[in-house]
Motif scaffolding. Structure first.
Motif, PDB file in Angstrom:
ATOM      1  N   VAL A  86      14.840  23.559  15.880  1.00  0.00           N
ATOM      2  CA  VAL A  86      14.558  22.120  15.652  1.00  0.00           C
ATOM      3  C   VAL A  86      14.469  21.428  17.016  1.00  0.00           C
ATOM      4  O   VAL A  86      14.945  21.955  18.027  1.00  0.00           O
ATOM      5  N   LEU A  87      13.887  20.238  17.022  1.00  0.00           N
ATOM      6  CA  LEU A  87      13.973  19.383  18.208  1.00  0.00           C
ATOM      7  C   LEU A  87      15.215  18.517  18.030  1.00  0.00           C
ATOM      8  O   LEU A  87      15.337  17.792  17.028  1.00  0.00           O
ATOM      9  N   ALA A  88      16.127  18.572  18.986  1.00  0.00           N
ATOM     10  CA  ALA A  88      17.378  17.828  18.861  1.00  0.00           C
ATOM     11  C   ALA A  88      17.147  16.326  18.753  1.00  0.00           C
ATOM     12  O   ALA A  88      17.911  15.612  18.112  1.00  0.00           O
ATOM     13  N   CYS A  89      16.072  15.845  19.368  1.00  0.00           N
ATOM     14  CA  CYS A  89      15.821  14.395  19.338  1.00  0.00           C
ATOM     15  C   CYS A  89      15.228  13.929  18.013  1.00  0.00           C
ATOM     16  O   CYS A  89      15.159  12.732  17.748  1.00  0.00           O
ATOM     17  N   GLU A  90      14.818  14.872  17.154  1.00  0.00           N
ATOM     18  CA  GLU A  90      14.235  14.487  15.859  1.00  0.00           C
ATOM     19  C   GLU A  90      15.124  14.874  14.687  1.00  0.00           C
ATOM     20  O   GLU A  90      15.049  14.268  13.622  1.00  0.00           O
ATOM     21  N   SER A 118      19.570  20.311  27.120  1.00  0.00           N
ATOM     22  CA  SER A 118      18.377  19.789  27.802  1.00  0.00           C
ATOM     23  C   SER A 118      17.718  18.707  26.961  1.00  0.00           C
ATOM     24  O   SER A 118      17.675  18.814  25.732  1.00  0.00           O
ATOM     25  N   TRP A 119      17.159  17.745  27.593  1.00  0.00           N
ATOM     26  CA  TRP A 119      16.372  16.730  26.900  1.00  0.00           C
ATOM     27  C   TRP A 119      15.587  15.910  27.912  1.00  0.00           C
ATOM     28  O   TRP A 119      15.842  15.977  29.109  1.00  0.00           O
ATOM     29  N   GLY A 120      14.580  15.214  27.401  1.00  0.00           N
ATOM     30  CA  GLY A 120      13.757  14.410  28.304  1.00  0.00           C
ATOM     31  C   GLY A 120      13.297  13.131  27.633  1.00  0.00           C
ATOM     32  O   GLY A 120      13.879  12.077  27.802  1.00  0.00           O
ATOM     33  N   CYS A 121      12.241  13.252  26.825  1.00  0.00           N
ATOM     34  CA  CYS A 121      11.551  12.056  26.306  1.00  0.00           C
ATOM     35  C   CYS A 121      12.293  11.340  25.175  1.00  0.00           C
ATOM     36  O   CYS A 121      12.083  10.164  24.941  1.00  0.00           O
ATOM     37  N   ARG A 122      13.121  12.038  24.435  1.00  0.00           N
ATOM     38  CA  ARG A 122      13.824  11.519  23.246  1.00  0.00           C
ATOM     39  C   ARG A 122      12.884  11.115  22.125  1.00  0.00           C
ATOM     40  O   ARG A 122      13.231  10.336  21.260  1.00  0.00           O
ATOM     41  N   SER A 123      11.649  11.571  22.175  1.00  0.00           N
ATOM     42  CA  SER A 123      10.707  11.159  21.127  1.00  0.00           C
ATOM     43  C   SER A 123       9.764  12.278  20.691  1.00  0.00           C
ATOM     44  O   SER A 123       8.634  12.015  20.314  1.00  0.00           O
ATOM     45  N   GLY A 124      10.208  13.507  20.759  1.00  0.00           N
ATOM     46  CA  GLY A 124       9.410  14.620  20.233  1.00  0.00           C
ATOM     47  C   GLY A 124       8.139  14.922  20.998  1.00  0.00           C
ATOM     48  O   GLY A 124       7.196  15.479  20.446  1.00  0.00           O
ATOM     49  N   VAL A 125       8.111  14.596  22.266  1.00  0.00           N
ATOM     50  CA  VAL A 125       6.888  14.784  23.050  1.00  0.00           C
ATOM     51  C   VAL A 125       7.038  15.865  24.127  1.00  0.00           C
ATOM     52  O   VAL A 125       6.129  16.670  24.337  1.00  0.00           O
ATOM     53  N   CYS A 126       8.184  15.918  24.791  1.00  0.00           N
ATOM     54  CA  CYS A 126       8.297  16.818  25.957  1.00  0.00           C
ATOM     55  C   CYS A 126       8.688  18.248  25.588  1.00  0.00           C
ATOM     56  O   CYS A 126       8.474  19.171  26.367  1.00  0.00           O
ATOM     57  N   GLY A 127       9.283  18.444  24.417  1.00  0.00           N
ATOM     58  CA  GLY A 127       9.633  19.794  23.954  1.00  0.00           C
ATOM     59  C   GLY A 127      10.865  20.389  24.614  1.00  0.00           C
ATOM     60  O   GLY A 127      11.213  21.529  24.346  1.00  0.00           O
ATOM     61  N   SER A 128      11.554  19.627  25.451  1.00  0.00           N
ATOM     62  CA  SER A 128      12.652  20.232  26.215  1.00  0.00           C
ATOM     63  C   SER A 128      13.977  20.312  25.453  1.00  0.00           C
ATOM     64  O   SER A 128      14.909  20.953  25.920  1.00  0.00           O
ATOM     65  N   CYS A 129      14.084  19.675  24.297  1.00  0.00           N
ATOM     66  CA  CYS A 129      15.388  19.626  23.608  1.00  0.00           C
ATOM     67  C   CYS A 129      15.498  20.637  22.470  1.00  0.00           C
ATOM     68  O   CYS A 129      16.442  20.569  21.681  1.00  0.00           O
ATOM     69  N   ALA A 130      14.541  21.581  22.362  1.00  0.00           N
ATOM     70  CA  ALA A 130      14.570  22.521  21.234  1.00  0.00           C
ATOM     71  C   ALA A 130      15.827  23.393  21.265  1.00  0.00           C
ATOM     72  O   ALA A 130      16.207  23.917  22.312  1.00  0.00           O
TER      73      ALA A 130
HETATM   74 FE1  FES Z   1      11.533  15.443  24.426  1.00  0.00          FE
HETATM   75 FE2  FES Z   1      13.114  16.047  22.344  1.00  0.00          FE
HETATM   76  S1  FES Z   1      13.690  15.127  24.212  1.00  0.00           S
HETATM   77  S2  FES Z   1      11.023  16.507  22.602  1.00  0.00           S
END
Ligand code: FES
Length: 232
Positions: free
Chosen positions: A61-65, A41-53
């Motif tokens: 971890v957040l996968a996008c960070e 799962s992922w959404g914002c790619r910038s640590g904002v939406c929380g969907s990639c944990a």
């Molecule tokens: Fe949104 Fe990682 S994709 S927090």
């Protein structure tokens, strides 16, 4: 670089011809080049939406960070129902918020000043990633535990001036709540937003005492006299 991913019952290894990339970039690389069936799962790619944990080497971890390393092992969040590969249902965590009444129940129309906002501005930064819920070890012995995610949000609304019934917040977190936490701090360590559910639970305990509650385990030690072989 090799990335290992726990999929259902096996750990699969993927070779990635790239370095210095985030886990999310690595997962997208695998999906585009090696295995289109990989689910995450992922959404914002910038640590904002929380969907990639997810969990890497047993830490949330957040996968996008998170910058991925050779031989890292990625797996889905714990304490939640697995859907496929790295995708989980967050329902269990969200339902605990409902159970704990982690919202304003009795709205009081009051002016919220900047100073008032500071009381829960850290908690207001929560991105609902459920990392704290996943990291909590208490669920392995008590599935009914409200957990750090819900309890830190209860604290957020307990100090909100617009809550007109603070006592009901405190009443709702006595059973399977604040006293069941082991204060291990795992939730705080993994929060990507720097929120400390452990501290908020401690504050809820202090507030509970103000309303006449006490740790139900406190009276079950058998008394000092018995523990030390002395009678008083
Ligand atoms: Fe949104 Fe990682 S994709 S927090």
């Amino acid at each position: 670089m090799v990335l290992k991913i726990k999929r259902i019952k096996e750990i699969k290894e993927y070779v990635i011809e790239k370095e210095n990339i985030t886990l999310l970039e690595a997962l997208n690389y695998i999906k585009e080049n090696t295995d289109p069936t990989l689910a995450f799962s992922w959404g914002c790619r910038s640590g904002v939406c929380g969907s990639c944990a997810v969990r890497v080497n047993e830490k949330e971890v957040l996968a996008c960070e998170y910058k991925v390393n050779h031989e890292d092992i990625a797996e889905p969040l714990k304490n939640m129902e697995s859907v496929k590969d790295l995708v989980v249902l967050h329902d269990a965590a969200l339902n605990k918020n409902k159970k704990a009444y982690a919202y304003i129940k009795s709205f009081k129309n009051d002016v919220v000043t900047e100073d008032d906002e500071k009381l829960n501005e850290v908690q207001s930064d929560c991105i609902l990633c459920s990392s704290c819920y996943s990291a909590c070890p208490v669920f392995s012995v008590n599935e009914e535990f409200l957990g750090p995610f819900a309890l830190t949000r209860v604290w957020k609304y307990t100090v909100d001036k617009r809550e007109g019934d603070t006592k009901s917040n405190i009443d709702a977190v006595q059973s399977n709540g604040v006293w069941d936490c082991t204060l291990c701090n795992e939730c705080t360590v993994v929060c990507p937003q720097g929120i400390s559910p452990k501290q908020d639970i401690e504050k809820l305990r202090a507030k509970s005492s103000q309303f006449g509650y006490m740790d139900p385990n406190f009276g079950s030690f058998g008394g000092f006299g018995n523990d030390f072989g002395l009678s008083f």
